[in-house]
Motif scaffolding. Structure first.
Motif, PDB file in Angstrom:
ATOM      1  N   GLU A  18     -13.501  -9.794   7.929  1.00  0.00           N
ATOM      2  CA  GLU A  18     -13.203 -10.776   8.976  1.00  0.00           C
ATOM      3  C   GLU A  18     -14.040 -10.518  10.224  1.00  0.00           C
ATOM      4  O   GLU A  18     -14.514 -11.467  10.867  1.00  0.00           O
ATOM      5  CB  GLU A  18     -11.716 -10.735   9.308  1.00  0.00           C
ATOM      6  CG  GLU A  18     -10.842 -11.378   8.241  1.00  0.00           C
ATOM      7  CD  GLU A  18      -9.363 -11.187   8.495  1.00  0.00           C
ATOM      8  OE1 GLU A  18      -8.572 -12.018   8.006  1.00  0.00           O
ATOM      9  OE2 GLU A  18      -8.976 -10.209   9.179  1.00  0.00           O
ATOM     10  N   SER A  38      -9.775  -6.283   4.556  1.00  0.00           N
ATOM     11  CA  SER A  38      -9.734  -7.630   5.130  1.00  0.00           C
ATOM     12  C   SER A  38     -10.327  -7.644   6.534  1.00  0.00           C
ATOM     13  O   SER A  38     -11.126  -8.541   6.877  1.00  0.00           O
ATOM     14  CB  SER A  38      -8.286  -8.136   5.169  1.00  0.00           C
ATOM     15  OG  SER A  38      -7.761  -8.259   3.863  1.00  0.00           O
ATOM     16  N   ARG A  39      -9.970  -6.672   7.358  1.00  0.00           N
ATOM     17  CA  ARG A  39     -10.499  -6.620   8.733  1.00  0.00           C
ATOM     18  C   ARG A  39     -12.006  -6.380   8.734  1.00  0.00           C
ATOM     19  O   ARG A  39     -12.736  -6.920   9.579  1.00  0.00           O
ATOM     20  CB  ARG A  39      -9.780  -5.531   9.525  1.00  0.00           C
ATOM     21  CG  ARG A  39      -8.365  -5.915   9.948  1.00  0.00           C
ATOM     22  CD  ARG A  39      -7.747  -4.905  10.902  1.00  0.00           C
ATOM     23  NE  ARG A  39      -7.349  -3.694  10.197  1.00  0.00           N
ATOM     24  CZ  ARG A  39      -7.947  -2.513  10.353  1.00  0.00           C
ATOM     25  NH1 ARG A  39      -8.988  -2.390  11.172  1.00  0.00           N
ATOM     26  NH2 ARG A  39      -7.522  -1.456   9.694  1.00  0.00           N
ATOM     27  N   VAL A  76       0.856  -1.177   0.000  1.00  0.00           N
ATOM     28  CA  VAL A  76       0.000   0.000   0.000  1.00  0.00           C
ATOM     29  C   VAL A  76       0.891   1.226   0.000  1.00  0.00           C
ATOM     30  O   VAL A  76       1.737   1.375   0.878  1.00  0.00           O
ATOM     31  CB  VAL A  76      -0.924   0.024   1.242  1.00  0.00           C
ATOM     32  CG1 VAL A  76      -1.731   1.306   1.281  1.00  0.00           C
ATOM     33  CG2 VAL A  76      -1.843  -1.175   1.231  1.00  0.00           C
ATOM     34  N   ASN A  90      -5.857  -8.443  -3.437  1.00  0.00           N
ATOM     35  CA  ASN A  90      -4.697  -7.864  -4.110  1.00  0.00           C
ATOM     36  C   ASN A  90      -5.010  -6.459  -4.590  1.00  0.00           C
ATOM     37  O   ASN A  90      -6.155  -6.149  -4.944  1.00  0.00           O
ATOM     38  CB  ASN A  90      -4.270  -8.711  -5.317  1.00  0.00           C
ATOM     39  CG  ASN A  90      -3.463  -9.933  -4.920  1.00  0.00           C
ATOM     40  OD1 ASN A  90      -2.341  -9.817  -4.420  1.00  0.00           O
ATOM     41  ND2 ASN A  90      -4.035 -11.113  -5.119  1.00  0.00           N
ATOM     42  N   THR A  91      -3.988  -5.631  -4.608  1.00  0.00           N
ATOM     43  CA  THR A  91      -4.099  -4.279  -5.147  1.00  0.00           C
ATOM     44  C   THR A  91      -3.463  -4.247  -6.526  1.00  0.00           C
ATOM     45  O   THR A  91      -2.371  -4.800  -6.730  1.00  0.00           O
ATOM     46  CB  THR A  91      -3.388  -3.264  -4.226  1.00  0.00           C
ATOM     47  OG1 THR A  91      -3.957  -3.339  -2.920  1.00  0.00           O
ATOM     48  CG2 THR A  91      -3.549  -1.841  -4.761  1.00  0.00           C
ATOM     49  N   SER A 124      -7.548   0.214   1.699  1.00  0.00           N
ATOM     50  CA  SER A 124      -6.304  -0.535   1.829  1.00  0.00           C
ATOM     51  C   SER A 124      -6.665  -2.002   1.989  1.00  0.00           C
ATOM     52  O   SER A 124      -7.785  -2.344   2.396  1.00  0.00           O
ATOM     53  CB  SER A 124      -5.502  -0.062   3.052  1.00  0.00           C
ATOM     54  OG  SER A 124      -6.170  -0.423   4.250  1.00  0.00           O
ATOM     55  N   GLU A 125      -5.738  -2.881   1.683  1.00  0.00           N
ATOM     56  CA  GLU A 125      -5.988  -4.310   1.838  1.00  0.00           C
ATOM     57  C   GLU A 125      -6.273  -4.660   3.300  1.00  0.00           C
ATOM     58  O   GLU A 125      -7.139  -5.489   3.596  1.00  0.00           O
ATOM     59  CB  GLU A 125      -4.791  -5.110   1.322  1.00  0.00           C
ATOM     60  CG  GLU A 125      -4.579  -5.004  -0.185  1.00  0.00           C
ATOM     61  CD  GLU A 125      -3.384  -5.803  -0.669  1.00  0.00           C
ATOM     62  OE1 GLU A 125      -2.904  -6.683   0.099  1.00  0.00           O
ATOM     63  OE2 GLU A 125      -2.920  -5.570  -1.798  1.00  0.00           O
ATOM     64  N   ASP A 126      -5.559  -4.015   4.217  1.00  0.00           N
ATOM     65  CA  ASP A 126      -5.730  -4.312   5.635  1.00  0.00           C
ATOM     66  C   ASP A 126      -7.114  -3.894   6.128  1.00  0.00           C
ATOM     67  O   ASP A 126      -7.802  -4.662   6.805  1.00  0.00           O
ATOM     68  CB  ASP A 126      -4.642  -3.590   6.440  1.00  0.00           C
ATOM     69  CG  ASP A 126      -4.732  -3.885   7.928  1.00  0.00           C
ATOM     70  OD1 ASP A 126      -4.605  -5.056   8.311  1.00  0.00           O
ATOM     71  OD2 ASP A 126      -4.954  -2.931   8.712  1.00  0.00           O
ATOM     72  N   PHE A 127      -7.549  -2.677   5.784  1.00  0.00           N
ATOM     73  CA  PHE A 127      -8.869  -2.198   6.201  1.00  0.00           C
ATOM     74  C   PHE A 127      -9.959  -3.110   5.656  1.00  0.00           C
ATOM     75  O   PHE A 127     -10.875  -3.505   6.379  1.00  0.00           O
ATOM     76  CB  PHE A 127      -9.085  -0.769   5.702  1.00  0.00           C
ATOM     77  CG  PHE A 127     -10.462  -0.219   5.976  1.00  0.00           C
ATOM     78  CD1 PHE A 127     -10.738   0.460   7.155  1.00  0.00           C
ATOM     79  CD2 PHE A 127     -11.495  -0.389   5.059  1.00  0.00           C
ATOM     80  CE1 PHE A 127     -12.015   0.955   7.418  1.00  0.00           C
ATOM     81  CE2 PHE A 127     -12.770   0.088   5.309  1.00  0.00           C
ATOM     82  CZ  PHE A 127     -13.025   0.771   6.499  1.00  0.00           C
TER      83      PHE A 127
END
Length: 263
Positions: A226, A222-223, A11, A236-237, A217-220
């Motif tokens: 989840e 995914s969380r 990112v 993936n970006t 973002s990938e993290d935001f």
């Protein structure tokens, strides 16, 4: 114009201005969002977006039955169907699909129903604000195999996103999938909106036409899924560099593509 696509596993850093340099705009809520999208579809009709034929390339195996002997059609929900730029290419390519499609814009739903390829026996389209209304009032619980969420979640406030994801989970079958594609942090449009001080909150902006846009973002992302009980299958970006020689600018267009599974 030249373009190249690559997968970027990181990112990028977005330079943040000092708080005094950015005037945060007041977010007026979901009802204001709906009004602005009504105006958008009334103004542009079905002329703004191109048909999304890339869905069959990216996710074609999700729309097909692996067991060719089954006669039960797969059921898809397009959440935020707009003028039908996703559902009509899919309906043509996969005639065995049964499609539910919803949008919170009455104009968008009317455009879908007036499309020359609209068939009542294959497509059930309805008005629904998935940030506030229960999808189970329109669709049987746990009856959907696939949800497509394509440039939809970015149009709402991040505070409303958990409600939407939970709502989708109610209609998905066990082992059903959400297929996601939307704007990523570092996109050229985000940089332009930040430079114009059109900031509502972190990574959330308003456009000149009154509609809003969030950059993931990938993290935001995914969380977000989840926490609603989903399993991350893939995220993936992607980056597409576009060179506009007439304007002498290079634009980095970025988007996230992801798949989430309901256990």
């Amino acid at each position: 114009m030249a373009a190249a696509i690559s997968v970027t596993p990181f990112v990028p850093y977005i330079r943040k201005r000092r708080p005094s340099a950015v005037k945060l705009q007041c977010y007026k809520g979901v009802e204001e969002d709906r009004k602005q999208w009504e105006k958008f579809y009334e103004r542009h009709q079905n002329k703004f977006f191109k048909d999304r034929h890339y869905l069959e390339k990216d996710w074609g195996h999700y729309f097909c039955h692996h067991n060719t002997n089954t006669s039960t059609p797969k059921v898809l929900l397009e959440a935020g169907c707009g003028a039908g730029n996703s559902i009509f290419p899919l309906a043509k390519k996969y005639p065995q699909l049964y499609i539910h499609a919803c949008d919170f814009s009455h104009h968008a739903v009317t455009l879908v129903k007036s499309h020359p390829n609209f068939r009542k026996d294959q497509i059930n389209v309805f008005v629904c604000n998935i940030a506030e209304e229960n999808l189970c009032d329109h669709i049987m619980p746990a009856s959907v195999d696939i949800v497509t969420l394509v440039f939809t979640l970015s149009a709402v406030s991040p505070e409303k996103m958990p409600i939407i994801v939970q709502n989708l989970g109610l209609v998905l079958k066990p082992n059903g999938h959400v297929l996601f594609r939307d704007y990523a942090i570092g996109d050229y449009a985000q940089t332009m909106l930040m430079n114009k001080n059109q900031v509502i909150s972190e990574n959330f902006y308003f456009r000149g036409d009154g509609t809003c846009s969030y950059y993931f973002s990938e993290d935001f992302l995914s969380r977000l899924f989840e926490r609603a009980g989903f399993v991350v299958v893939d995220v993936n970006t992607y980056n597409k560099e576009i060179i506009n020689r007439a304007r002498n600018i290079t634009m980095q267009r970025r988007w996230i593509r992801a798949v989430f599974r309901r256990p």
